[in-house]
Design a protein around this motif. Structure first.
Motif, short mmCIF file in Angstrom:
data_model
loop_
_atom_site.label_atom_id
_atom_site.label_comp_id
_atom_site.label_asym_id
_atom_site.label_seq_id
_atom_site.Cartn_x
_atom_site.Cartn_y
_atom_site.Cartn_z
N PRO A 1 0.83 -1.21 0.00
CA PRO A 1 0.00 0.00 0.00
C PRO A 1 0.87 1.26 0.00
N ALA A 2 0.35 2.29 -0.64
CA ALA A 2 1.06 3.55 -0.70
C ALA A 2 1.06 4.22 0.66
N PRO B 1 -1.80 8.97 -5.56
CA PRO B 1 -1.65 7.94 -6.59
C PRO B 1 -0.72 8.37 -7.72
N ALA B 2 -0.76 9.64 -8.06
CA ALA B 2 0.12 10.14 -9.13
C ALA B 2 1.58 10.07 -8.70
N GLN B 3 1.86 10.41 -7.45
CA GLN B 3 3.24 10.35 -6.96
C GLN B 3 3.74 8.91 -6.91
N ALA C 1 6.84 7.45 -9.06
CA ALA C 1 7.98 6.81 -8.39
C ALA C 1 8.21 5.40 -8.95
N ARG C 2 7.12 4.66 -9.15
CA ARG C 2 7.25 3.31 -9.72
C ARG C 2 7.78 3.37 -11.14
N SER C 3 7.28 4.32 -11.89
CA SER C 3 7.73 4.46 -13.27
C SER C 3 9.21 4.80 -13.33
#
Length: 185
Positions: A107-108, A114-116, A120-122
């Protein structure tokens, strides 16, 4: 100062020498001193946390069994890193070519939108892909320098190549990483 405290502050040569003589407290100092670095390095090779603990534990078991074979106790850090590198590579070779399950998605953080999280994952995926595109020698040198924070001399000793070669490989790796990560500037 208690003997255990003085051992914790001792140079690698002393600690490794005592551990090679069978002192379990000295080996415990080596474990505490290098386990985090070994975990980070194993994670960078394996690409996932799933097997990191097992690889590091196997590396320490091997080290304990073979410590008396270490010719230069002062070089114990590089020796341990070579062991964890070999164990990690063995794990990669043993993997199947397919993925059986999707990676666990933690979980974040509450403060992360969600955008952050997606960004970060990208970015992490892009760095992983950029690293994967590097030739093996460049990738190893770059990881030892940038992740494990080794000096050029330590990398040269660890990989058993000239220091000038290490400098060249890291320089090319940095250029290649910058080119691959251009979209993230």
């Amino acid at each position: 100062m208690r003997p255990k405290d003085s051992l914790a502050e001792a140079h690698d040569r002393v600690v490794a020498g005592r551990a090679a003589d069978g002192d379990p407290r000295a080996f415990e100092v080596l474990v505490r001193r290098y386990s985090t670095l070994m975990r980070v390095y194993a994670r960078s090779i394996l690409g996932t946390n799933d097997e990191v603990d097992d690889v590091v534990q196997e590396a320490f078991v091997t080290a304990w069994q073979q410590l008396e074979l270490l010719e230069d106790p002062g070089a114990v850090k590089g020796w341990l890193m070579r062991i964890v590198s070999r164990r990690s590579i063995d794990r990669l070779r043993a993997r199947h070519e397919h993925e059986d399950i999707i990676d666990y998605d933690p979980p974040a953080e509450a403060a992360a939108s969600p955008a952050q999280v997606a960004q970060a994952r990208s970015l992490a995926d892009a760095v992983g892909a950029a690293l994967a595109s590097l030739p093996a020698g460049q990738r190893r040198c770059w990881l030892l320098k940038e992740v494990a924070e080794y000096s050029y001399r330590e990398i040269a000793a660890d990989l058993e190549i000239p220091e000038s070669t290490v400098r060249g490989l890291i320089s090319r790796a940095r250029v290649n990483m910058a080119r691959e990560m251009q979209a993230w500037r």
